[in-house]
Design a protein around this motif. Structure first.
Motif, short mmCIF file in Angstrom:
data_model
loop_
_atom_site.label_atom_id
_atom_site.label_comp_id
_atom_site.label_asym_id
_atom_site.label_seq_id
_atom_site.Cartn_x
_atom_site.Cartn_y
_atom_site.Cartn_z
N GLY A 135 21.87 34.23 48.37
CA GLY A 135 20.86 35.33 48.14
C GLY A 135 21.20 36.11 47.52
O GLY A 135 21.89 35.44 46.09
N THR A 136 21.10 37.70 47.85
CA THR A 136 21.23 38.05 46.43
C THR A 136 23.00 39.51 46.74
O THR A 136 22.02 40.39 47.07
N PHE A 137 23.81 39.18 45.38
CA PHE A 137 24.72 40.26 46.12
C PHE A 137 25.00 41.13 44.78
O PHE A 137 24.87 41.20 43.72
N LYS A 138 25.73 42.18 45.44
CA LYS A 138 25.73 43.92 44.08
C LYS A 138 27.01 43.02 43.73
O LYS A 138 28.32 42.83 44.40
N VAL A 139 26.89 43.57 42.30
CA VAL A 139 28.37 42.97 41.80
C VAL A 139 28.97 44.16 40.69
O VAL A 139 27.57 44.51 40.57
N PRO A 140 29.91 44.48 40.93
CA PRO A 140 30.37 45.44 40.30
C PRO A 140 30.16 45.58 37.78
O PRO A 140 29.80 43.99 37.75
N ALA A 141 29.65 46.24 37.74
CA ALA A 141 29.27 46.45 36.09
C ALA A 141 30.41 45.14 35.59
O ALA A 141 31.80 45.05 35.15
N CYS A 142 30.28 44.37 34.47
CA CYS A 142 30.24 44.04 34.12
C CYS A 142 31.92 42.20 34.76
O CYS A 142 32.68 42.34 33.76
N VAL A 143 30.63 41.91 35.60
CA VAL A 143 31.50 41.08 36.67
C VAL A 143 31.26 40.24 35.80
O VAL A 143 31.16 39.42 35.08
N GLN A 144 32.49 38.69 35.73
CA GLN A 144 33.23 37.76 35.12
C GLN A 144 32.65 36.52 36.03
O GLN A 144 33.62 36.67 37.32
N ASP A 145 32.53 35.62 36.12
CA ASP A 145 32.80 34.00 36.77
C ASP A 145 33.92 33.96 35.87
O ASP A 145 34.22 34.34 35.36
N VAL A 146 34.18 32.22 37.04
CA VAL A 146 35.29 31.62 36.60
C VAL A 146 35.87 31.24 35.05
O VAL A 146 37.58 31.27 34.15
N LEU A 147 34.61 31.05 34.02
CA LEU A 147 34.64 30.60 32.57
C LEU A 147 34.86 31.66 32.78
O LEU A 147 35.46 32.03 31.15
N SER A 148 33.66 32.32 32.46
CA SER A 148 33.46 34.00 31.39
C SER A 148 34.90 34.49 31.37
O SER A 148 34.71 34.92 30.04
N SER A 149 35.62 34.60 32.15
CA SER A 149 36.69 34.91 32.41
C SER A 149 37.78 34.53 31.61
O SER A 149 38.18 35.91 30.47
N ILE A 150 37.53 33.40 31.27
CA ILE A 150 38.75 33.48 30.21
C ILE A 150 38.74 33.63 28.77
O ILE A 150 39.01 33.76 27.81
N TYR A 151 37.44 34.12 28.77
CA TYR A 151 36.84 33.78 27.15
C TYR A 151 36.99 34.94 26.96
O TYR A 151 37.12 35.02 25.44
N TYR A 152 36.17 36.05 27.41
CA TYR A 152 36.31 37.47 27.72
C TYR A 152 37.45 37.68 27.15
O TYR A 152 37.61 38.22 26.21
N ALA A 153 38.59 37.36 28.17
CA ALA A 153 39.82 37.58 27.71
C ALA A 153 40.79 37.94 27.39
O ALA A 153 41.63 37.53 26.15
N ARG A 154 40.42 36.57 26.06
CA ARG A 154 41.02 35.78 25.23
C ARG A 154 40.18 36.96 24.22
O ARG A 154 41.47 36.65 22.48
N ASN A 155 39.38 37.65 24.04
CA ASN A 155 39.41 39.13 22.78
C ASN A 155 40.06 40.14 23.36
O ASN A 155 39.65 41.10 22.26
#
Length: 263
Positions: A135-155
């Motif tokens: 289904g479709t789930f409501k998520v917080p603004a700027c939520v990350q997934d498993v991999l995007s979180s790693i690369y976002y965090a490196r910055n």
């Protein structure tokens, strides 16, 4: 947290207090297309660590709906000689906006000790939703997934944080939103199987799963230079403990200036 690739979810970190404007406003200055980083996973039951598996992360430049994206792929597997104990064959993929570092799509295909699952998530960052087979789930603004979180965090500029400061973020996995954090512990030199480095040290809050008990039982070191690549991870697991070391890299955006040598 359920597998080898997920060992890297919480390597680095995010914002000081909330997922607000600072969390959404970071731009990439830490990695580039063509980067590859490989790790060896060591397992111990009685204090002697043995080579039990590998994990490799690659970055390429592609397009989705004519928009440039980084295609991040993480592959993890146990060594064939240890498959009889706990066989792992995992593949994770994330497609993230090159400008905002927010995920468009997340794919997961895992096989872990007989547990198999496939996941396909499409994110709508404008409507703050995540579309899955359930289904479709409501998520917080700027939520990350498993991999995007790693690369976002490196910055993240880690110099903005104080030792023992907790840094929260949100991650979507298995049709759920997890409110997590890492505890910044400061800087120190770490000696790995590759060599010795100046490093940034953390303790992440873990999700309870098939391998991990949850809580602050993992310690992570990332390079104290402009790349912020993971160097070492140590954690207790359900039976024994694991140690993960960076063993090979190619096409980093900057020289690995944190490296002190083979000592």
């Amino acid at each position: 947290m359920k597998n080898i690739v997920l060992l890297f979810v919480l390597l680095c970190t995010w914002v000081r207090l909330s997922a607000g404007d600072d969390f959404c406003g970071i731009r990439n200055h830490a990695f580039q297309a063509g980067e590859t980083i490989s790790f060896t996973v060591f397992y111990s039951v009685i204090g002697l660590y043995v080579n039990a598996g590998t994990a490799t992360f690659t970055t390429t430049l592609e397009k989705i709906d004519n928009k440039p994206v980084y295609h991040i792929t993480g592959v993890g597997s146990s060594n064939p000689s240890y498959d009889w104990i706990f066989k792992v064959r995992d593949k994770y993929e994330s497609f993230i906006d090159t400008g905002t570092l927010q995920p468009y799509k997340f794919l997961r295909d895992v096989n872990e000790g007989g547990y198999k699952t496939v996941e396909n998530v499409t994110f709508n960052q404008h409507n703050n939703t995540a579309l899955t087979a359930k289904g479709t789930f409501k998520v917080p603004a700027c939520v990350q997934d498993v991999l995007s979180s790693i690369y976002y965090a490196r910055n993240i500029d880690f110099n903005h944080y104080r030792p023992d400061e907790k840094i929260p973020f949100s991650m979507f996995l298995d049709n759920e939103v997890y409110s997590l954090y890492i505890k910044y512990l400061g800087k120190e030199d770490v000696k790995t199987k590759y060599g010795t480095f100046h490093a940034i040290k953390f303790k992440p809050l873990l999700i309870k799963g098939t391998l991990f008990e949850g809580g602050e039982k993992m310690t992570v070191w990332v390079s104290d230079d402009a790349n912020h690549i993971p160097l070492r991870i140590e954690s207790a697991i359900a039976v024994g403990s694991v140690k993960v070391d960076m063993m090979q890299y190619r096409n980093l955006r900057y020289p690995l200036s944190s490296f002190l040598g083979l000592r």
